[in-house]
Motif scaffolding. Structure first.
Motif, PDB file in Angstrom:
ATOM      1  N   ALA A 185       0.835  -1.208   0.000  1.00 14.41           N
ATOM      2  CA  ALA A 185       0.000   0.000   0.000  1.00 14.41           C
ATOM      3  C   ALA A 185       0.868   1.257   0.000  1.00 14.41           C
ATOM      4  O   ALA A 185       0.559   2.240  -0.697  1.00 14.41           O
ATOM      5  N   LEU A 186       1.968   1.245   0.767  1.00 15.49           N
ATOM      6  CA  LEU A 186       2.848   2.407   0.816  1.00 15.49           C
ATOM      7  C   LEU A 186       3.550   2.631  -0.517  1.00 15.49           C
ATOM      8  O   LEU A 186       3.735   3.778  -0.952  1.00 15.49           O
ATOM      9  N   ARG A 187       3.958   1.523  -1.168  1.00 18.27           N
ATOM     10  CA  ARG A 187       4.601   1.686  -2.479  1.00 18.27           C
ATOM     11  C   ARG A 187       3.632   2.286  -3.491  1.00 18.27           C
ATOM     12  O   ARG A 187       4.012   3.135  -4.308  1.00 18.27           O
ATOM     13  N   LEU A 188       2.402   1.836  -3.456  1.00 21.22           N
ATOM     14  CA  LEU A 188       1.391   2.409  -4.349  1.00 21.22           C
ATOM     15  C   LEU A 188       1.165   3.883  -4.021  1.00 21.22           C
ATOM     16  O   LEU A 188       1.069   4.726  -4.932  1.00 21.22           O
ATOM     17  N   HIS A 189       1.101   4.204  -2.732  1.00 23.70           N
ATOM     18  CA  HIS A 189       0.923   5.596  -2.311  1.00 23.70           C
ATOM     19  C   HIS A 189       2.083   6.453  -2.808  1.00 23.70           C
ATOM     20  O   HIS A 189       1.864   7.583  -3.296  1.00 23.70           O
ATOM     21  N   TYR A 190       3.299   5.942  -2.720  1.00 23.09           N
ATOM     22  CA  TYR A 190       4.471   6.709  -3.153  1.00 23.09           C
ATOM     23  C   TYR A 190       4.421   6.962  -4.658  1.00 23.09           C
ATOM     24  O   TYR A 190       4.740   8.070  -5.135  1.00 23.09           O
ATOM     25  N   ARG A 191       4.009   5.956  -5.436  1.00 23.69           N
ATOM     26  CA  ARG A 191       3.922   6.149  -6.885  1.00 23.69           C
ATOM     27  C   ARG A 191       2.908   7.234  -7.227  1.00 23.69           C
ATOM     28  O   ARG A 191       3.121   8.032  -8.149  1.00 23.69           O
ATOM     29  N   SER A 231       6.284   5.812   7.178  1.00 22.99           N
ATOM     30  CA  SER A 231       4.872   6.174   7.224  1.00 22.99           C
ATOM     31  C   SER A 231       4.439   6.791   5.893  1.00 22.99           C
ATOM     32  O   SER A 231       5.263   7.225   5.074  1.00 22.99           O
ATOM     33  N   ALA A 232       3.131   6.853   5.686  1.00 20.89           N
ATOM     34  CA  ALA A 232       2.608   7.456   4.460  1.00 20.89           C
ATOM     35  C   ALA A 232       2.997   8.924   4.373  1.00 20.89           C
ATOM     36  O   ALA A 232       3.354   9.426   3.294  1.00 20.89           O
ATOM     37  N   ALA A 233       2.965   9.624   5.508  1.00 22.08           N
ATOM     38  CA  ALA A 233       3.345  11.038   5.507  1.00 22.08           C
ATOM     39  C   ALA A 233       4.815  11.207   5.146  1.00 22.08           C
ATOM     40  O   ALA A 233       5.193  12.169   4.459  1.00 22.08           O
ATOM     41  N   CYS A 234       5.637  10.271   5.602  1.00 19.67           N
ATOM     42  CA  CYS A 234       7.071  10.338   5.274  1.00 19.67           C
ATOM     43  C   CYS A 234       7.293  10.171   3.774  1.00 19.67           C
ATOM     44  O   CYS A 234       8.038  10.939   3.154  1.00 19.67           O
ATOM     45  N   TRP A 235       6.630   9.176   3.158  1.00 22.18           N
ATOM     46  CA  TRP A 235       6.796   8.965   1.723  1.00 22.18           C
ATOM     47  C   TRP A 235       6.226  10.127   0.912  1.00 22.18           C
ATOM     48  O   TRP A 235       6.756  10.477  -0.147  1.00 22.18           O
ATOM     49  N   THR A 236       5.185  10.740   1.421  1.00 28.35           N
ATOM     50  CA  THR A 236       4.646  11.920   0.748  1.00 28.35           C
ATOM     51  C   THR A 236       5.676  13.043   0.739  1.00 28.35           C
ATOM     52  O   THR A 236       5.903  13.705  -0.285  1.00 28.35           O
ATOM     53  N   ALA A 237       6.311  13.264   1.898  1.00 28.08           N
ATOM     54  CA  ALA A 237       7.314  14.326   1.992  1.00 28.08           C
ATOM     55  C   ALA A 237       8.508  14.037   1.096  1.00 28.08           C
ATOM     56  O   ALA A 237       9.034  14.941   0.428  1.00 28.08           O
ATOM     57  N   ASP A 294      22.526  12.981   6.228  1.00 23.91           N
ATOM     58  CA  ASP A 294      23.926  12.575   6.379  1.00 23.91           C
ATOM     59  C   ASP A 294      24.055  11.063   6.357  1.00 23.91           C
ATOM     60  O   ASP A 294      25.060  10.505   6.794  1.00 23.91           O
ATOM     61  N   THR A 295      23.011  10.390   5.858  1.00 23.55           N
ATOM     62  CA  THR A 295      22.992   8.936   5.866  1.00 23.55           C
ATOM     63  C   THR A 295      22.704   8.431   4.457  1.00 23.55           C
ATOM     64  O   THR A 295      22.914   9.147   3.482  1.00 23.55           O
ATOM     65  N   VAL A 296      22.227   7.207   4.349  1.00 20.09           N
ATOM     66  CA  VAL A 296      21.863   6.629   3.054  1.00 20.09           C
ATOM     67  C   VAL A 296      20.348   6.626   2.947  1.00 20.09           C
ATOM     68  O   VAL A 296      19.649   6.127   3.832  1.00 20.09           O
ATOM     69  N   LEU A 297      19.839   7.185   1.879  1.00 20.38           N
ATOM     70  CA  LEU A 297      18.390   7.243   1.679  1.00 20.38           C
ATOM     71  C   LEU A 297      17.841   5.865   1.318  1.00 20.38           C
ATOM     72  O   LEU A 297      18.579   4.971   0.891  1.00 20.38           O
ATOM     73  N   ASP A 298      16.571   5.696   1.495  1.00 18.05           N
ATOM     74  CA  ASP A 298      15.916   4.425   1.202  1.00 18.05           C
ATOM     75  C   ASP A 298      16.150   4.034  -0.259  1.00 18.05           C
ATOM     76  O   ASP A 298      16.083   4.873  -1.163  1.00 18.05           O
ATOM     77  N   ARG A 299      16.420   2.739  -0.478  1.00 23.65           N
ATOM     78  CA  ARG A 299      16.697   2.274  -1.841  1.00 23.65           C
ATOM     79  C   ARG A 299      15.503   2.472  -2.761  1.00 23.65           C
ATOM     80  O   ARG A 299      15.652   2.591  -3.982  1.00 23.65           O
ATOM     81  N   GLY A 300      14.304   2.496  -2.199  1.00 24.81           N
ATOM     82  CA  GLY A 300      13.116   2.679  -3.030  1.00 24.81           C
ATOM     83  C   GLY A 300      12.852   4.116  -3.417  1.00 24.81           C
ATOM     84  O   GLY A 300      11.911   4.395  -4.172  1.00 24.81           O
ATOM     85  N   LEU A 301      13.681   5.043  -2.932  1.00 32.03           N
ATOM     86  CA  LEU A 301      13.453   6.460  -3.227  1.00 32.03           C
ATOM     87  C   LEU A 301      13.886   6.794  -4.654  1.00 32.03           C
ATOM     88  O   LEU A 301      14.977   6.409  -5.088  1.00 32.03           O
ATOM     89  N   ARG A 302      13.045   7.521  -5.371  1.00 37.64           N
ATOM     90  CA  ARG A 302      13.389   8.020  -6.707  1.00 37.64           C
ATOM     91  C   ARG A 302      13.612   9.516  -6.629  1.00 37.64           C
ATOM     92  O   ARG A 302      12.740  10.255  -6.134  1.00 37.64           O
ATOM     93  N   LYS A 303      14.755   9.956  -7.114  1.00 38.91           N
ATOM     94  CA  LYS A 303      15.013  11.392  -7.142  1.00 38.91           C
ATOM     95  C   LYS A 303      14.302  12.006  -8.355  1.00 38.91           C
ATOM     96  O   LYS A 303      14.535  11.623  -9.499  1.00 38.91           O
ATOM     97  N   ARG A 304      13.461  12.988  -8.074  1.00 39.42           N
ATOM     98  CA  ARG A 304      12.679  13.615  -9.136  1.00 39.42           C
ATOM     99  C   ARG A 304      13.438  14.772  -9.767  1.00 39.42           C
ATOM    100  O   ARG A 304      14.335  15.363  -9.163  1.00 39.42           O
ATOM    101  N   ARG A 305      13.058  15.078 -10.991  1.00 41.48           N
ATOM    102  CA  ARG A 305      13.621  16.242 -11.662  1.00 41.48           C
ATOM    103  C   ARG A 305      13.239  17.493 -10.856  1.00 41.48           C
ATOM    104  O   ARG A 305      12.075  17.696 -10.516  1.00 41.48           O
ATOM    105  N   GLY A 306      14.215  18.281 -10.505  1.00 50.37           N
ATOM    106  CA  GLY A 306      13.973  19.485  -9.731  1.00 50.37           C
ATOM    107  C   GLY A 306      14.252  19.328  -8.241  1.00 50.37           C
ATOM    108  O   GLY A 306      14.370  20.323  -7.525  1.00 50.37           O
TER     109      GLY A 306
END
Length: 742
Positions: free
Chosen positions: A339-345, A407-413, A423-435
Motif C-alpha cells: 500500500a505504501l509503495r502504491l501511495h508513493y507512486r 509512514s505514508a506522511a514520510c513517503w509523501t514528503a 547525512d545517511t543513506v536514503l531508502d533504496r526505493g526512493l526516486r530522485k525527481r527532476r527538480g
C-alpha cells in the motif's frame, strides 16, 4: 586476617578456571585470600589450582578426596576462610575490575552490614553482556543498612550465593551451611536474607555470570532437578524453627510455586516422561506449604491441582497462538508495504513543492539539524520536516514537522519536497525527481578510510555494496565540506556529479555562538561538580572488534588523577553499550547533542574519532590515545599520521595518559602549538556562519556569501577550567618525552 575470603569451588571447569582466578588476583583491592576448592575434578582443575598457589601465597588450595557437589565444596572452603567477609565465585564466572574495592568501600560506608548484595551481568559466548533486569532493586538511595522487611524486593533478585558478600562472624554465629544437591543456593539465600540484622546494596556490576553453551548444571537434562523439592522443604523447616520469620511464609510460598513452574516449563531440563511426576510432587508441596490468603495466577492453579495435561495443552495453545500472531504480523507488514509503495507512486505524479524541505540524520542532530534551523531563519518560506524514530526526536529542536520513517506522511514528503538534506543513506526505493535538490552533509572530517578506499579493507567494508553506494552518490547534488582535506577526500572516494560546498560544518556553528552562561548551564545539567576538570571521553568504533569493550580503565585513571577530575563517557553511537557510570564517571551515551557535551567539557580524550576536528574549534585541549593505532591502521586505514600531526598530547599507554593529565601536559604550551596547527588545517571555515552560507547558496541562489572570519579573530567561549583556580597551576617548562616526541 584478610578483608575478603573468596571461595572458588572447581569441578570440570579447566577451560575457565584460570580466567576466574586471574580476575580475583588482579583486583586493585589486594587484601584477600582465595580458597580454591578442587572438588575431586577429573580434569586439570586441581593442577591449575596448585600452580596458582605456588605463584601467589594468597591462594589456598583445598583438594577433596571425593566429589561432593557444589554446596559441600563451598562448605569446605568456608572451613578454611579467615577473612572478614565471605565472597563466593563460581569457577566459570569472573569478578569485574575493581569489584572488590567497590564492595569494600560500600561495606565501610554502610556500617559493616551482615550482607551486601551487588549486581551481576550475564556474558555470552558471542561477546554480549546483559545486565540483571532487576538492578533497580539494588539502588543505593535511602538508609543503609536496612533489614529485609524494609526492602522485600530483594527476594526477587536472583537467589544465588555469588552476588553477595557475607560477614563471616554472622554466618558462623547462625551456623549457615550449604546443603547437598542441585539448587543448593535456595536454602542458603532465603535464610541468610531473612535472618540478617543489617543489609546493604551496591548498584554496580561486580560479577560476570558466564552463560555456557554446554556444561552448565541448569542446562542439563536430569532427574537431579527434583532436588528442588527437598531444598524448599529445608527453607520452610528453617522458618518453622524460627517463628519470628513466619511473616515471610506467603512470599516464600509464591517464590516456591513460581520456581517449580519455571523448572517444569524450561525446555530440556526435565527428562522425557518425568513431567507428570514433577507436577505431582509440586502439587504435594503446594498442599504441604500453602498459606491462607489470595491464590496466585494460572500457574499456581495448575500446580495446585496437578493439571499436567492441561499445562501441556496450554503451552501448546500458546505456541500456536504465537505462530499465528507472527504470521498475521508478517502478512500485515506485506500488505502495508504494498500500500505504501502504491501511495508513493501516486505522490510522485503530483507536483513538486518548492516550499518544502525534509531533513534526517543517522545519529542525533548533526549537520542536518543545524541546517534545518538555518532554513527557518534565512529561508522562512520553506516549511521543514524531520524524519526520525520517536527516540531520536529529543535531538531535534522544536519547529520542524515530525515524520516517522516508513509512514505514508514520510513517503509523501520524500516524493514532493524540493530539498532533501541528510547525512545517511536514503531508502533504496526512493526516486530522485527532476527538480529535487539532495544535500549530503556527511558526518565530519574523514580521518579513517571511507567510500571506495574500503574496497581493499574487507574487515571495515563488511558487506558494503559499492555499486549501490555509487548509485546513492549519483543522487547527490551537493556535498558539504569543512576543509580542503575533506573536499579532496570525498571527491576521490565518493566520485559523482555533485558540487562540493566548502563552507564549513553547520553543526559547529553552535560552538562559536555559545556563551559562558551556556557552558555553566550545561555543566549543571550534566551534574559536573563546580571547579572540576571535565574530560569528555569519546572513542571511535573499531571494525576489527566484535564487541566494543572500553579500551581504558576509567575508574583507575580517575583514582590516579584525584578528585578534581571527572569523565563524561560517550561511546560511539554504534557501540550500543556503556563505557561506565557511577562516581566520577558520568554516562552521557544517551545525550542527544554532542555539541553540548563539547561545550560542557574542559578537554577531549579520544582516539581516532572525527569529533577531534569539531572539538578543535573550541580551542580547548585535546589528548589522543593511540595504544592500538597500528592495528587500527591495518584494518581501517587513516588519511594522515595522527602521531605526526596530532591536535594535542599523544599517549601510547594508559600510564602515559595518566602522566599527561597528572603533570599538566594536556594543556601545556606544546599542546597549544599542536592544536593551533591542527585548527589552521582543519577548521578554516567554522566561524559560526557555515549553515547560513549553505542556505544562501542552495536555497536563495546567492553567489556573494558572507566572508569567513579568520581564525585569529574568532573568540571561542572559555571552558570552566580556564576560569577556575586550576588554570593558575604552574605548568611544566618542558613537556614529557612521551607527548612531545612528535
Amino acid at each position: 586476617m584478610p578483608r575478603f575470603s573468596v571461595i572458588v569451588p572447581a569441578y570440570k571447569v579447566q577451560a575457565y578456571l584460570s580466567e576466574c582466578l586471574d580476575s580475583v588476583l588482579s583486583q586493585s583491592y589486594p587484601d584477600l585470600e582465595v580458597i580454591a576448592v578442587d572438588d575431586c575434578s577429573p580434569d586439570a582443575c586441581g593442577a591449575i589450582i596448585d600452580e596458582y598457589a605456588a605463584r601467589d601465597t594468597r591462594v589456598k588450595p583445598v583438594h577433596l578426596a571425593e566429589n561432593q557437589g557444589l554446596g559441600r565444596a563451598r562448605n569446605a572452603g568456608m572451613a578454611e576462610a579467615s577473612g572478614d567477609y565471605l565472597v563466593f565465585l563460581d569457577s566459570d564466572d569472573t569478578l569485574t575490575p575493581d569489584a572488590l574495592r567497590a564492595v569494600a568501600d560500600r561495606i565501610k560506608d554502610s556500617g559493616e552490614p551482615d550482607v551486601l548484595v551487588y549486581d551481576y551481568a550475564r556474558t555470552y559466548w558471542d561477546g554480549r553482556t546483559v545486565r540483571n533486569q532487576l538492578s533497580t532493586q539494588l539502588t543505593e538511595e535511602g538508609p543503609a543498612p536496612f533489614r529485609l522487611a524494609d526492602r522485600p524486593g530483594l527476594l526477587r533478585v536472583l537467589m544465588v550465593a555469588w552476588n553477595k558478600a557475607y560477614r563471616r562472624e554472622f554466618v558462623e554465629a547462625q551456623g549457615f551451611a550449604f546443603p547437598p544437591g542441585y539448587y543448593e543456593d535456595t536454602p542458603w539465600t532465603f535464610p541468610v536474607l531473612m535472618t540478617a540484622e543489617s543489609i546493604a546494596t551496591l548498584d554496580r556490576v561486580c560479577v560476570h555470570y558466564r552463560q555456557r553453551r554446554q556444561g552448565n548444571i541448569l542446562g542439563t537434562t536430569s532427574r537431579r532437578h527434583f532436588d528442588l523439592f527437598e531444598q524448599y522443604d529445608r527453607v520452610f523447616a528453617f522458618v518453622d524453627e524460627h517463628p519470628e520469620l513466619a511473616a515471610w511464609r506467603p512470599e516464600l510460598f509464591r517464590r516456591m510455586i513460581d520456581h517449580y513452574a519455571v523448572v517444569f516449563t524450561k525446555r530440556g531440563r526435565l527428562p522425557r516422561g518425568s513431567h507428570g511426576d514433577f507436577l505431582r510432587l509440586a502439587r504435594a508441596h503446594y498442599l504441604r506449604h500453602r498459606v491462607p490468603g489470595p491464590r496466585g495466577g494460572l500457574r499456581h492453579t495448575l500446580v495446585r491441582h496437578g493439571l499436567h495435561r492441561t499445562f501441556r495443552a496450554l503451552r501448546l495453545a500458546a505456541a500456536v497462538r504465537r505462530r499465528a500472531g507472527r504470521a498475521a504480523v508478517k502478512l500485515a507488514r506485506a500488505l502495508r508495504g504494498r500500500a505504501l509503495r502504491l501511495h508513493y507512486r501516486v505522490q510522485l505524479r503530483l507536483p513538486l513543492r518548492a516550499d518544502r524541505a525534509v531533513f534526517t540524520a543517522a545519529f542525533g542532530r548533526g549537520d542536518p539539524g543545524a541546517l534545518e534551523e538555518a532554513f527557518r531563519t534565512y529561508a522562512p518560506h520553506v516549511r521543514t520536516a524531520w524524519i526520525g524514530h520517536p527516540e531520536q526526536q529529543q535531538a531535534v529542536p522544536p519547529g520542524p514537522r515530525r515524520l516517522r520513517p516508513g509512514s505514508a506522511a514520510c513517503w509523501t514528503a520524500l516524493a514532493r519536497s524540493k530539498y532533501l538534506v541528510h547525512d545517511t543513506v536514503l531508502d533504496r526505493g526512493l526516486r530522485k525527481r527532476r527538480g529535487q535538490v539532495v544535500v549530503q552533509t556527511r558526518r565530519g572530517t574523514p580521518l579513517k578510510h571511507m567510500g571506495l578506499d574500503l574496497q581493499e579493507r574487507p574487515a571495515a567494508a563488511r558487506d558494503t555494496d559499492f555499486g549501490e553506494l555509487l548509485r546513492e552518490v549519483d543522487r547527490w547534488d551537493h556535498v558539504l565540506s569543512g576543509n580542503r582535506h575533506s573536499t579532496l577526500t570525498w571527491e576521490r572516494v565518493l566520485p559523482g556529479r555533485y558540487t562540493t560546498l566548502e563552507h564549513g560544518a553547520p553543526r559547529n556553528d553552535v560552538l562559536q555562538r555559545a556563551t559562558t552562561a551556556d557552558v555553566t548551564r550545561l555543566r549543571e545539567s550534566l551534574g559536573i561538580p563546580e571547579g572540576a576538570v571535565a574530560i569528555l571521553y569519546a572513542p571511535t568504533f573499531r571494525d576489527h572488534h566484535r564487541t566494543q569493550r572500553p579500551a581504558l580503565d576509567l575508574e583507575r585513571i580517575l583514582r590516579r588523577l584525584g578528585p578534581r577530575f571527572v569523565v563524561l563517557a560517550r561511546p560511539h553511537p554504534a557501540h550500543g553499550g556503556s563505557l561506565g557510570s557511577g562516581g566520577r564517571i558520568i554516562d552521557v551515551g544517551g545525550h542527544p547533542d554532542v555539541a553540548s557535551l563539547c561545550l560542557a567539557s574542559d578537554t577531549l580524550l579520544t582516539d581516532y574519532s572525527s569529533i577531534m576536528f569539531d572539538y578543535a574549534n573550541l580551542d580547548r585541549p585535546i589528548v589522543v590515545y593511540t595504544a592500538d593505532l597500528e592495528a587500527y591502521e591495518a584494518v581501517r586505514g587513516t588519511y594522515f599520521d595522527l602521531r605526526a600531526c596530532p591536535p594535542g598530547a599523544v599517549a601510547r599507554t594508559e600510564d602515559e595518559l595518566i602522566d599527561i593529565f597528572a603533570t599538566g601536559h594536556w594543556r601545556g604550551s606544546r599542546s597549544a602549538q599542536l592544536r593551533a596547527a591542527f585548527r589552521e588545517r582543519f577548521c578554516p571555515y567554522d566561524d559560526g556562519r557555515a549553515a547560513e552560507r549553505v542556505v544562501r547558496r542552495v536555497v536563495l541562489g546567492e553567489t556573494e556569501l558572507p566572508p569567513v572570519l579568520p581564525l585569529a579573530e574568532r573568540k571561542p567561549v572559555p571552558s570552566a577550567c580556564a576560569r577556575s583556580p586550576l588554570a593558575t597551576v604552574p605548568q611544566p617548562s618542558a613537556p614529557a618525552p612521551v607527548t612531545e616526541s612528535h
